[in-house]
Design a protein around this motif. Structure first.
Motif, short mmCIF file in Angstrom:
data_model
loop_
_atom_site.label_atom_id
_atom_site.label_comp_id
_atom_site.label_asym_id
_atom_site.label_seq_id
_atom_site.Cartn_x
_atom_site.Cartn_y
_atom_site.Cartn_z
N HIS A 28 -57.43 76.68 55.39
CA HIS A 28 -57.80 75.42 54.76
C HIS A 28 -56.55 74.66 54.29
O HIS A 28 -56.42 73.45 54.52
N PHE A 29 -55.62 75.37 53.65
CA PHE A 29 -54.37 74.73 53.20
C PHE A 29 -53.63 74.12 54.38
O PHE A 29 -53.14 73.00 54.29
N VAL A 30 -53.55 74.85 55.48
CA VAL A 30 -52.84 74.36 56.66
C VAL A 30 -53.56 73.15 57.27
O VAL A 30 -52.93 72.16 57.64
N ALA A 31 -54.88 73.22 57.36
CA ALA A 31 -55.64 72.11 57.94
C ALA A 31 -55.47 70.84 57.11
O ALA A 31 -55.25 69.76 57.67
N LEU A 32 -55.54 70.97 55.80
CA LEU A 32 -55.33 69.80 54.94
C LEU A 32 -53.92 69.24 55.12
O LEU A 32 -53.73 68.03 55.21
N PHE A 78 -49.71 85.87 60.95
CA PHE A 78 -50.27 84.66 61.56
C PHE A 78 -50.39 83.54 60.52
O PHE A 78 -49.96 82.42 60.76
N TYR A 79 -50.99 83.85 59.37
CA TYR A 79 -51.18 82.83 58.34
C TYR A 79 -49.85 82.36 57.76
O TYR A 79 -49.66 81.17 57.53
N LEU A 80 -48.94 83.29 57.53
CA LEU A 80 -47.64 82.91 56.98
C LEU A 80 -46.88 82.02 57.96
O LEU A 80 -46.22 81.06 57.56
N GLU A 81 -47.00 82.30 59.24
CA GLU A 81 -46.36 81.45 60.25
C GLU A 81 -47.02 80.07 60.27
O GLU A 81 -46.34 79.05 60.35
N ASP A 82 -48.33 80.04 60.19
CA ASP A 82 -49.07 78.78 60.20
C ASP A 82 -48.74 77.93 58.98
O ASP A 82 -48.68 76.70 59.05
#
Length: 124
Positions: A28-32, A78-82
């Motif tokens: 969600h943080f990345v999408a925003l 994956f999340y940390l890279e994103d």
């Protein structure tokens, strides 16, 4: 324990099987961040079919809840890279004058909003 040590099971865990998982919230943080980059850095105004198409690819993470349940099975790496998408924002902000924060453009429902407000809203 650092976030990089969370297992896939921990990242996917939903309290009572209904809440948002840690992985869903990170997505969600990345999408925003990506949407606000698109709106303010790329200078696209809402509503715009191009933004709608862009948002569709991020929709599960933007919506969360049941729509976000497809966000699972990813590792902490994956999340940390994103999350590095934030670096694009920070580099852009470093190149701007403070006056950019007060520039206004049409916003949701054709309301006018400045970049300061848009990025403040993105944090919530």
């Amino acid at each position: 324990m650092g976030s990089e040590k969370l297992s896939v099971e921990e990242l996917d865990f939903r309290i009572n099987g209904t809440g948002n998982s840690i992985g869903m919230l990170l997505a969600h943080f990345v999408a925003l961040e990506k949407i606000y980059q698109f709106l303010t850095i790329d200078g696209k105004d809402l509503p715009d079919k191009e933004i709608d198409r862009y948002a569709e690819t991020l929709q599960p993470a933007l919506s969360l809840g049941e729509a976000g349940t497809i966000i699972n099975g990813n590792t902490a790496k994956f999340y940390l890279e994103d999350l590095k998408t934030r670096e694009i924002t920070l580099k852009h902000f470093q190149q701007l004058q403070d006056s950019w924060l007060y520039e206004t453009t049409p916003w949701w429902n054709n309301e006018i909003g400045n970049n300061y407000y848009k990025w403040l809203v993105s944090c919530f």
